[in-house]
Each structure stands twice: as structure tokens, then as C-alpha cells.
Design an enzyme around this catalytic site. Structure first.
Site, PDB file in Angstrom:
ATOM      1  N   ILE A  13       0.835  -1.206   0.000  1.00 58.82           N
ATOM      2  CA  ILE A  13       0.000   0.000   0.000  1.00 58.82           C
ATOM      3  C   ILE A  13       0.869   1.256   0.000  1.00 58.82           C
ATOM      4  CG2 ILE A  13      -1.993  -1.123   1.022  1.00 58.82           C
ATOM      5  CD1 ILE A  13      -1.129  -0.117   3.754  1.00 58.82           C
ATOM      6  N   GLY A  14       2.133   1.056  -0.369  1.00 58.58           N
ATOM      7  CA  GLY A  14       3.075   2.175  -0.341  1.00 58.58           C
ATOM      8  C   GLY A  14       4.176   1.915   0.672  1.00 58.58           C
ATOM      9  N   THR A  15       4.152   0.720   1.236  1.00 64.74           N
ATOM     10  CA  THR A  15       5.019   0.373   2.355  1.00 64.74           C
ATOM     11  C   THR A  15       6.369  -0.169   1.924  1.00 64.74           C
ATOM     12  OG1 THR A  15       3.673  -1.605   2.269  1.00 64.74           O
ATOM     13  CG2 THR A  15       3.273  -0.096   4.088  1.00 64.74           C
ATOM     14  N   ARG A  34      14.931  -6.293  13.669  1.00 60.84           N
ATOM     15  CA  ARG A  34      15.715  -6.231  12.447  1.00 60.84           C
ATOM     16  C   ARG A  34      14.925  -5.468  11.385  1.00 60.84           C
ATOM     17  NH1 ARG A  34      16.647 -11.348   8.442  1.00 60.84           N
ATOM     18  NH2 ARG A  34      18.212 -10.408   7.077  1.00 60.84           N
ATOM     19  N   ASN A  47      14.504  -3.511   5.367  1.00 63.58           N
ATOM     20  CA  ASN A  47      15.127  -2.519   4.493  1.00 63.58           C
ATOM     21  C   ASN A  47      15.143  -1.190   5.258  1.00 63.58           C
ATOM     22  OD1 ASN A  47      15.485  -0.329   2.687  1.00 63.58           O
ATOM     23  ND2 ASN A  47      14.987  -1.665   0.966  1.00 63.58           N
ATOM     24  N   GLN A  87       8.735   4.693   6.553  1.00 57.72           N
ATOM     25  CA  GLN A  87       7.518   4.365   7.300  1.00 57.72           C
ATOM     26  C   GLN A  87       7.468   5.105   8.634  1.00 57.72           C
ATOM     27  OE1 GLN A  87       4.740   2.063   6.701  1.00 57.72           O
ATOM     28  NE2 GLN A  87       5.477   2.745   4.728  1.00 57.72           N
ATOM     29  N   LYS A 137      10.307  -6.558  13.696  1.00 55.85           N
ATOM     30  CA  LYS A 137       9.072  -6.253  14.435  1.00 55.85           C
ATOM     31  C   LYS A 137       8.295  -5.179  13.658  1.00 55.85           C
ATOM     32  CE  LYS A 137      11.215  -5.359  18.474  1.00 55.85           C
ATOM     33  NZ  LYS A 137      11.417  -5.164  19.941  1.00 55.85           N
ATOM     34  N   GLU A 148       3.047   1.365  11.780  1.00 56.97           N
ATOM     35  CA  GLU A 148       2.214   2.232  12.620  1.00 56.97           C
ATOM     36  C   GLU A 148       2.978   2.874  13.772  1.00 56.97           C
ATOM     37  OE1 GLU A 148      -2.005   0.097  12.731  1.00 56.97           O
ATOM     38  OE2 GLU A 148      -0.327  -1.263  12.480  1.00 56.97           O
TER      39      GLU A 148
HETATM   40  N1  MCN Z   1       9.796  -2.873   7.345  1.00 59.32           N
HETATM   41  C1  MCN Z   1      11.149  -3.110   7.542  1.00 59.32           C
HETATM   42  N2  MCN Z   1      11.543  -3.873   8.613  1.00 59.32           N
HETATM   43  C2  MCN Z   1      10.663  -4.434   9.448  1.00 59.32           C
HETATM   44  C3  MCN Z   1       9.285  -4.235   9.243  1.00 59.32           C
HETATM   45  C4  MCN Z   1       8.880  -3.451   8.167  1.00 59.32           C
HETATM   46  O1  MCN Z   1      11.976  -2.615   6.790  1.00 59.32           O
HETATM   47  N3  MCN Z   1      11.080  -5.146  10.479  1.00 59.32           N
HETATM   48  C5  MCN Z   1       9.353  -1.960   6.271  1.00 59.32           C
HETATM   49  C6  MCN Z   1       9.073  -2.670   4.954  1.00 59.32           C
HETATM   50  O2  MCN Z   1       9.372  -1.803   3.882  1.00 59.32           O
HETATM   51  C7  MCN Z   1       7.577  -2.924   5.021  1.00 59.32           C
HETATM   52  C8  MCN Z   1       7.071  -1.716   5.771  1.00 59.32           C
HETATM   53  O3  MCN Z   1       8.142  -1.351   6.656  1.00 59.32           O
HETATM   54  O4  MCN Z   1       7.002  -3.023   3.744  1.00 59.32           O
HETATM   55  C9  MCN Z   1       5.784  -1.922   6.587  1.00 59.32           C
HETATM   56  O5  MCN Z   1       5.842  -3.137   7.266  1.00 59.32           O
HETATM   57  P1  MCN Z   1       4.844  -3.532   8.463  1.00 59.32           P
HETATM   58  O6  MCN Z   1       5.184  -2.765   9.668  1.00 59.32           O
HETATM   59  O7  MCN Z   1       4.831  -5.022   8.560  1.00 59.32           O
HETATM   60  O8  MCN Z   1       3.399  -3.028   7.979  1.00 59.32           O
HETATM   61  P2  MCN Z   1       2.448  -3.688   6.888  1.00 59.32           P
HETATM   62  O9  MCN Z   1       3.238  -4.204   5.761  1.00 59.32           O
HETATM   63  O10 MCN Z   1       1.470  -4.591   7.564  1.00 59.32           O
HETATM   64  O11 MCN Z   1       1.702  -2.387   6.348  1.00 59.32           O
HETATM   65  C10 MCN Z   1       0.578  -1.864   6.990  1.00 59.32           C
HETATM   66  C11 MCN Z   1       0.904  -0.686   7.870  1.00 59.32           C
HETATM   67  C12 MCN Z   1      -0.332  -0.152   8.463  1.00 59.32           C
HETATM   68  S1  MCN Z   1      -1.181  -1.206   9.447  1.00 59.32           S
HETATM   69  C13 MCN Z   1      -0.779   1.117   8.162  1.00 59.32           C
HETATM   70  S2  MCN Z   1      -2.184   1.688   8.909  1.00 59.32           S
HETATM   71  C14 MCN Z   1      -0.041   1.948   7.269  1.00 59.32           C
HETATM   72  C15 MCN Z   1       1.380   1.593   7.204  1.00 59.32           C
HETATM   73  O12 MCN Z   1       1.620   0.287   7.096  1.00 59.32           O
HETATM   74  N4  MCN Z   1      -0.588   2.469   6.155  1.00 59.32           N
HETATM   75  C16 MCN Z   1       0.224   2.999   5.180  1.00 59.32           C
HETATM   76  N5  MCN Z   1       2.162   2.388   6.435  1.00 59.32           N
HETATM   77  C17 MCN Z   1       1.639   2.980   5.332  1.00 59.32           C
HETATM   78  N6  MCN Z   1       2.438   3.537   4.386  1.00 59.32           N
HETATM   79  C18 MCN Z   1       1.876   4.028   3.250  1.00 59.32           C
HETATM   80  N7  MCN Z   1       2.693   4.560   2.325  1.00 59.32           N
HETATM   81  N8  MCN Z   1       0.541   4.011   3.040  1.00 59.32           N
HETATM   82  C19 MCN Z   1      -0.306   3.509   3.965  1.00 59.32           C
HETATM   83  O13 MCN Z   1      -1.591   3.472   3.739  1.00 59.32           O
HETATM   84 MO1  MOS Z   2      -3.354  -0.343   9.909  1.00 57.24          MO
HETATM   85  S1  MOS Z   2      -4.631   0.952  10.861  1.00 57.24           S
HETATM   86  O1  MOS Z   2      -3.624  -1.671  11.038  1.00 57.24           O
HETATM   87  O2  MOS Z   2      -4.331  -0.785   8.544  1.00 57.24           O
END
Ligand code: MCN
Ligand code: MOS
Length: 754
Positions: free
Chosen positions: A465-467, A644, A647, A654, A717, A721
Site C-alpha cells: 500500500i506504499g510500504t 531487524r 530494508n 515508514q 518487528k 504504525e
Molecule cells: N519494514 C522493515 N523492517 C521491518 C518491518 C517493516 O523494513 N522489520 C518496512 C518494509 O518496507 C515494510 C514496511 O516497513 O514493507 C511496513 O511493514 P509492516 O510494519 O509489517 O506493515 P504492513 O506491511 O502490515 O503495512 C501496513 C501498515 C499499516 S497497518 C498502516 S495503517 C499503514 C502503514 O503500514 N498504512 C500505510 N504504512 C503505510 N504507508 C503508506 N505509504 N501508506 C499507507 O496506507
Molecule cells: Mo493499519 S490501521 O492496522 O491498517
């Protein structure tokens, strides 16, 4: 080999986003940019009152308008079945089904759909529909005593005897904190295309969770899940607002089935303010008791969030209360109050966000009451384990986060007294708060496909979603299979791809890197087997233990030039491709169980023996104009422990994205509800203010994490958010430090400071 290694960029290394170029050059197609043949356009009609029923709906003029194909209302309703709510093991955030009856439960409710040949014709015709209502008094505010209150017992905290300990505490504070309804406002508004063809429904829908959408749509339509396909390769942001489809999607689907044409329905920006929820308003009362020397003895914490008349969505205001500090006695309850509003939903860090707003401002208040530096006060109440769960932390590098951020910020130069720091007319305020977010896990699958040219494709139904999901999954496969991550193509966001759950709860990165890692390991085994057991292989009958993968080939460890490349192995496999489907489900799990796991959140777990969370320390400097009360945030300095980082560049993006969203929450955001009719007045981006570039100062985000293999397979982890948690409290605390004025309800608009 050296050059390949240099460009390798496997998991844990920095690299730019793989989807960056297609996005900035406009090649990435978002849902409504598809243009199926013969597509028609639907425009929703929304109610203009908050409570009551429709007594007349005049649609004839609309039907006669140019280009109109149909006008659907409760008077000629298309059947939509009730979906199963998330809380009951389904995927629907709201169980509301539009146009099934005449009942109005909130203002801006979707009560009709006009379908025409063009969007303009549908919009014009929708304006011709006349609706008359019999109105009833609406419940507008969550603290209205007439609103039905329900206890959300899943978040109850009963530690020790908080009431007795409170009575004995030498120092007490007791305050009320409030946050308004807030809206996710992603750049891409909610919009879809539904296309019914040959007994199958295909929906292009921006989605954080395609398999949840698939389930909800199948339930609405009363068809099998296998008859529904969701396509969502790119999403223009969701921030919690796109885990599930909303009622405009239900309308698009039934209209497409009735008319036999693809239907495109785009909500206007104002319609997104009531076509779906946003973060509910919250009100909390937090009482804290401490000893004179600064040990917290008890917390009594009651919270309330608003929900709709038909669904219970709880924004647990106490999610962080029992967890951040060593507090032996905690009593806490969270209630929901049903009012005439659209069912609220997730918005970045639901629960943790308002919970840390209350708790972390209260911590500051108590620090001042005791005359102890706010950071020192937090360290004095350091929790060496999770008091609420009575479990050890998996990892908790929060002290390191406090230290790193405080040092980078220069916290030791702070003078404690409010209004004691200034530059000219500007009052300077320094404040801080703690951030936390839990680690959740759900199983998932992935498929890896080698083609005969040696190229690799990684597939998963999960979302980006842009993550950065596209990028980190390429990096995961690159690490195991030893090929540059840029050469790997990742395919996401389609229910035809291998099973995956929601990009929500900041868990998808952990879930999918684990699934791809496992699948890549299975692929490695397959490559070894082909290399050693195919008679045509140069490594035929070599012992497996002597082999490694390096530079796109299976090689003999001691003689790396003895090798067979992946493209050769694909050919030895006697086919054009070599593929492996695997993941993190236990092998004995049935297809039905796997489906259930990805179509609901029922298989989501937390690590058991350990309490696993991400942590952060947020420090901010604000400048307040003494005469006008305007607040500018001057610096944001934070340090985070997210284990860890898959990236570091993307994780940072984020974190700072969350911090900026927290800045907007602190200073700007808040739905304004018209007390006459419960309508959202500021339902657009001109009036509902979010932080823009000009609001955002220098940001420093420091990584203090280390791999946490109790938390996830790959050691990371939660990231997505974390950055928004505690930010509003840190800014509130800084504003107090600058002005001596304690504002306890968001946003911190200037009228509250003068
Ligand atoms: N990541 C990393 N190392 C980790 C965990 C994550 O480098 N240990 C990086 C990665 O690039 C990963 C990103 O962070 O793709 C997000 O990972 P994670 O925390 O697992 O979150 P999700 O992939 O489940 O994404 C959802 C989360 C949520 S719940 C909301 S709300 C939110 C968020 O991500 N909405 C977003 N960030 C957002 N970013 C964008 N651009 N747009 C949204 O709508
Ligand atoms: Mo994020 S609010 O858990 O989609």
C-alpha cells in the site's frame, strides 16, 4: 562475483523501492484507471439526515435523464446479504447493507446508486433524486448520556488492587483527555470497478487485504468465494481505511450483476467522509497515583470511543496502559457508545494511538507534579517485563531508544520550568513521549517461479500500500537464492495469487518475508535435487552437502567454478518453468483452514512465551507565538526499536510517515460535526487539514533495534504504525513546556492556547 555481490541488496540492506519508478512515471495502474469494455458509471446518493427513515424517494426525473441506465434504491432494491463482521470471524468492518430498507442511521449514508453511461451523466441524474425523511433526534456525541454504552471486555485490565493503592498514593493526578473523529484521507479516494461475467465477479478495488475483500463480496452476493476475484496491484495509501470494501462496492457489484456491465463507482472526496469510518472520537479519564519519590503505584483508566448504531468497533484507549511502565496496580475499562455515525474503523495504530495520547500526557503531568524530569520519571518506572501479560519481553531496546533520541535532541539542555525557554517572541517547548506497537503474526503462502531465462518471479496475494512489500520480498528471495534483488519480479495484490492476509496491524512484512523465505528455502532444495539427480547436470551425483547457491548458480563449495546455472536447471526440469508453492502454514493444515486464516483474522496470533512489541522514543521541539498562539513544530527526533529492519531505508520512510501523520493529528486534524444534523462539516481536504510539507520540520529517526527471533522468523518487528504512536502526546507535552498551558483535547488548535 564481486560485482554481483555489491548489487545484491538482500534482506536487511538499503535499497530504493522497486515500485518507485512505475509509480512516479504513471505506469502503475490504480483500480479505477482500468477501463473494461462497455463500462458504466455509478454515483452514490447519500442521506442528508442522521436518523429516521425515508418516506419518499422520487427517482423518475433521474431515470429520464440522458444516459441513465438505472436508479437503485430501497424501493427497487437489489439483494445484498449481511456480511460477517471481523469480530465474528469474517472480514466486514461494518455489517450495514445499503438500500435494503428505509432506515437511516447516519448522515451521509449510502441510500442509492445511479448508473449511467458517463460519470457526468450519473452525477447529474443523482442530483435529480428527491428524498424526504421522517427524522428522529440523532445521537451526535459519544458522551451523550442517552447513547447506549457497551463494555469492550477484551481490553479490561485488572492488575493488583488499583483503588486501594490509589487511596494510599502520596501524589495523584486525574484528568480527562479527548481526541476527535479523525479521517484516514489517503491520496487515492475509495473507488472500484465491479464486473460480473460468466458467473464470476471481478473487482478492481484498492485493498489492504484482497482476500478479506473477496470474502465480504462473496457474502454480499451470496456466491462462493472462488467466484470472486479482487485485483489490486497498487494502492494509493490506505492508513487503515482499505482493509475491507465498503457499501459503495456492494452497490457496484449488485448493479453490475443486474445490468451485465462493468460498473465503476468512485466516491467523491466528501463522500469518503461518510462512506466509511475513520478513527472514532475518544474520551478517557486517567487517574495516576505515585509515591513522592516518583514510583507509580496505581492507574485507574476509563475510556470511551464512539461507534455506529449497528456495529461495535472499539478504539481501545487502554491498549498501552498496562504495558509501558512497571505499574503494579491497574484498573481499566473501555466502553463504546453507539451514536448516529458511520461505523468507524482502523486508522494507523488503532488503540495504541489514543491510548498513548492519554497515558503519555498523564506521565508528563505526573512528572511535573513530582518535579522530576519527564524522561527520568519514565526510567524510574522502567518495566523489566510485561506486567500486564506477566511475561518477559522478547526484546525491548527502549532504554537505548530514550538514550539515543535524547542525545541527538540535546534533552540535557532542557530547563524544566514551563515558559523558561524562548527566542524573541517565540516560546520554545521541548516534550517527549514513548511509542509502542505489538507484533502480530498470521500464516501466509508464497510462490516462486524460475523461468527458462533464469528470471525469478515471487508471488503473493498480499498488498503493497506504499510500504515496500514489493521490494522486501524481492530482497528476501535474493538472500536465499543469491541473485540480485533487482532482477526479481514480485507480483502482489490479486486473489489468484497465493494466500496472504491483511496489510494491517503492521504485520504483513513479517508474515510475508517469512513465507517467501520458507518458499525460497524449498526452492533451494529443489535446485539441489535437480543439480545432483539429473543425469544431464554437470553436478550429477555430487553430495548435496558440498553445494551452495551463489551468483545465480548451484556451485560446489570448494570449487565454485564447478556450477550449474538456474536457467540450465529449469531446462533440466524438462519444462519452461520451475516453481515452488510453500509458506508458513503448518503442512497438515487443510485447505479450508488456510482459507479461513486469510479470509478472516481468526488465525492471527501474538508470540506466546514472550511479549513482543516495537518501541520508540519521540522527542519534539515546538515554537509557540506568544501573541497568536500559533504552534510550529521545529524538530522531531525519534529513535525506534523495530527489531531487524528488512530494508532500513523503507523502514525509515515508514517511521517518518507515521511521525508526520502524528504531527497532523496533534495540530490540525479533527472532524467537525454539525450539531444540528450530525453531518461532517469539513468533509474535504481544504477544510479537514492534514500536515503538508510546509508543516513538517527537520526529522531525525534513529534505529536502535536488533534482530528479534522470538518475535518473527526473520527477526523484524512492527514498523508501519509505530511512528504515529505517542507523537501527539510528545507535541502536547512540548506545548505545555512552552506555554504552561495543558491542552488535553486534540487538535491543539490556537483557540485553545490563547
Ligand atoms: N519494514 C522493515 N523492517 C521491518 C518491518 C517493516 O523494513 N522489520 C518496512 C518494509 O518496507 C515494510 C514496511 O516497513 O514493507 C511496513 O511493514 P509492516 O510494519 O509489517 O506493515 P504492513 O506491511 O502490515 O503495512 C501496513 C501498515 C499499516 S497497518 C498502516 S495503517 C499503514 C502503514 O503500514 N498504512 C500505510 N504504512 C503505510 N504507508 C503508506 N505509504 N501508506 C499507507 O496506507
Ligand atoms: Mo493499519 S490501521 O492496522 O491498517
Amino acid at each position: 562475483m564481486d560485482t554481483a555481490e555489491k548489487n545484491f541488496q538482500a534482506l536487511g540492506e538499503k535499497r530504493e523501492r522497486g515500485d518507485g519508478v512505475v509509480k512516479v512515471t504513471g505506469q502503475a495502474k490504480y483500480a479505477v484507471e482500468y477501463q473494461p469494455e462497455n463500462v458504466a458509471y455509478g454515483v452514490v446518493i447519500q442521506s442528508t439526515v442522521a436518523s429516521g427513515r425515508i418516506i419518499r424517494m422520487e427517482t423518475e426525473k433521474a431515470r429520464q435523464a440522458p444516459g441513465v441506465l438505472a436508479v437503485y434504491t430501497h424501493l427497487n432494491s437489489l439483494k445484498i446479504n449481511k456480511p460477517t463482521g471481523i469480530a465474528d470471524g469474517g472480514a466486514a468492518q461494518s455489517t450495514y447493507t445499503p438500500i435494503q430498507d428505509d432506515k437511516i442511521i447516519h448522515n451521509g449514508q449510502n441510500i442509492g446508486l445511479v448508473v449511467a453511461e458517463t460519470f457526468e451523466q450519473a452525477t447529474w441524474a443523482a442530483s435529480l433524486v428527491e428524498t424526504e425523511y421522517e427524522t428522529e433526534p440523532a445521537l451526535i456525541y459519544p458522551d451523550d448520556p442517552r447513547a447506549e454504552r457497551k463494555e469492550n471486555s477484551s481490553t479490561n485490565i485488572d492488575l493488583g488492587d488499583a483503588h486501594q493503592a490509589m487511596a494510599q498514593a502520596e501524589v495523584r493526578i486525574n484528568a480527562r483527555y479527548a481526541t476527535p473523529r479523525e479521517y484516514n484521507t489517503p491520496m487515492e479516494p475509495h473507488a472500484c470497478i465491479a464486473s460480473w461475467q460468466d458467473d464470476r465477479m471481478t473487482v478492481w478495488e484498492p485493498s489492504q487485504w484482497v482476500m478479506g475483500a473477496q470474502k465480504e463480496i462473496a457474502e454480499w452476493l451470496g456466491i462462493a468465494v472462488s467466484q470472486v476475484r479482487i485485483i489490486s496491484p497498487y494502492v494509493g495509501g490506505g492508513f487503515g481505511s482499505k482493509p475491507v470494501p465498503y457499501t459503495h462496492v456492494a452497490l457496484a457489484c449488485v448493479a453490475s450483476r443486474a445490468l451485465g456491465r462493468p460498473i465503476k463507482v468512485s466516491l467523491t472526496r466528501p463522500q469518503t467522509f461518510t462512506g466509511l469510518g475513520g478513527r472514532p472520537a475518544t474520551i478517557q479519564n486517567l487517574e495516576m497515583g505515585a509515591s513522592r519519590d516518583g514510583k507509580i503505584l496505581a492507574i485507574i483508566h476509563d475510556g470511551l470511543s464512539d461507534t455506529s448504531m449497528i456495529d461495535t468497533f472499539a478504539e481501545g484507549t487502554n491498549k498501552a496502559t498496562g504495558r509501558l511502565y512497571a505499574v503494579p496496580n491497574v484498573y481499566s475499562r473501555h466502553y463504546v457508545a453507539a451514536i448516529n455515525t458511520v461505523t468507524p474503523g482502523w486508522m494507523r495504530a488503532p488503540g495504541e494511538n489514543p491510548s498513548t495520547y492519554g497515558l503519555e500526557v498523564a506521565m508528563d503531568e505526573m512528572a511535573y507534579e513530582l518535579g522530576i524530569d519527564p524522561l527520568a520519571f519514565r526510567l524510574r518506572n522502567w518495566a523489566d517485563h510485561d506486567y500486564q501479560l506477566n511475561a518477559p519481553w522478547s526484546t525491548r531496546r527502549l532504554k537505548e531508544a530514550y538514550a539515543a533520541a535524547a542525545e541527538a535532541f540535546g534533552w540535557d539542555k532542557r530547563s524544566m520550568a514551563p515558559r523558561s525557554m524562548r527566542e524573541g517572541r517565540e516560546l520554545i517547548g521541548w516534550g517527549m513521549a514513548t511509542a509502542t506497537y505489538p507484533v502480530s503474526r498470521s500464516p501466509a503462502e508464497a510462490k516462486l517461479i524460475f523461468h527458462s531465462d533464469g528470471s525469478l518471479v515471487v508471488q503473493s496475494a498480499g498488498a503493497d500500500i506504499g510500504t515496500g512489500t514489493y521490494t522486501i520480498l524481492a530482497q528476501t528471495a535474493a538472500e536465499v537464492l543469491q541473485i540480485p534483488s533487482r532482477q526479481i519480479r514480485v507480483e502482489l495484490g490479486d486473489t489468484d495469487l497465493p494466500r496472504a492476509g491483511v496489510a494491517g496491524g503492521s504485520q504483513l512484512a513479517g508474515n510475508l518475508t517469512a513465507a517467501v523465505h520458507k518458499t525460497a528455502e524449498a526452492m533451494r532444495e529443489k535446485l539441489f535435487t535437480l543439480a545432483t539427480e539429473s543425469p544431464g547436470s554437470p553436478l550429477f551425483q555430487v553430495e548435496r552437502e558440498q553445494l551452495v547457491l551463489r551468483d545465480g548458480a548451484v556451485r560446489v563449495k570448494s570449487q565454485p567454478e564447478r556450477a550449474v546455472s538456474y536457467d540450465k536447471l529449469v531446462k533440466l526440469n524438462d519444462s519452461l518453468t520451475l516453481s515452488v508453492l510453500s509458506g508458513t502454514f503448518s503442512p497438515d493444515e487443510s485447505e479450508e483452514d488456510r482459507d479461513q486464516a486469510v479470509h478472516s483474522m481468526s488465525k492471527m496470533t501474538r508470540p506466546e512465551a514472550f511479549s513482543a512489541h516495537s518501541w520508540g522514543a519521540q522527542f519534539v521541539e515546538v515554537r509557540v507565538d506568544e501573541d497568536f498562539g500559533t504552534v510550529r513544530v521545529k524538530r522531531l527526533v525519534s529513535a525506534f526499536d523495530s527489531g531487524r529492519l528488512y530494508n532500513p531505508q523503507l523502514a525509515r520512510s515508514q517511521w517518518i510517515g507515521g511521525m508526520v501523520m502524528g504531527l497532523g493529528q496533534a495540530l490540525l486534524e479533527g472532524g467537525v460535526i454539525d450539531p444540528r444534523n450530525a453531518r461532517v462539516i469539513n468533509n474535504n481536504l481544504a477544510d479537514y487539514l492534514i500536515a503538508v510539507n510546509a508543516d513538517v520540520p527537520e526529522i531525525v529517526a534513529i534505529d536502535v533495534g536488533e534482530p528479534d527471533y522470538h518475535a518473527t522468523l526473520m527477526g523484524g518487528k512492527a514498523v508501519g504504525e509505530l511512528g504515529i504512536v505517542g507523537m501527539a502526546a510528545a507535541i502536547s507535552n512540548a506545548v505545555y513546556h512552552a506555554t504552561g498551558k495543558r491542552v488535553r483535547d486534540l487538535p491543539l488548535s490556537l483557540d485553545k492556547l490563547i
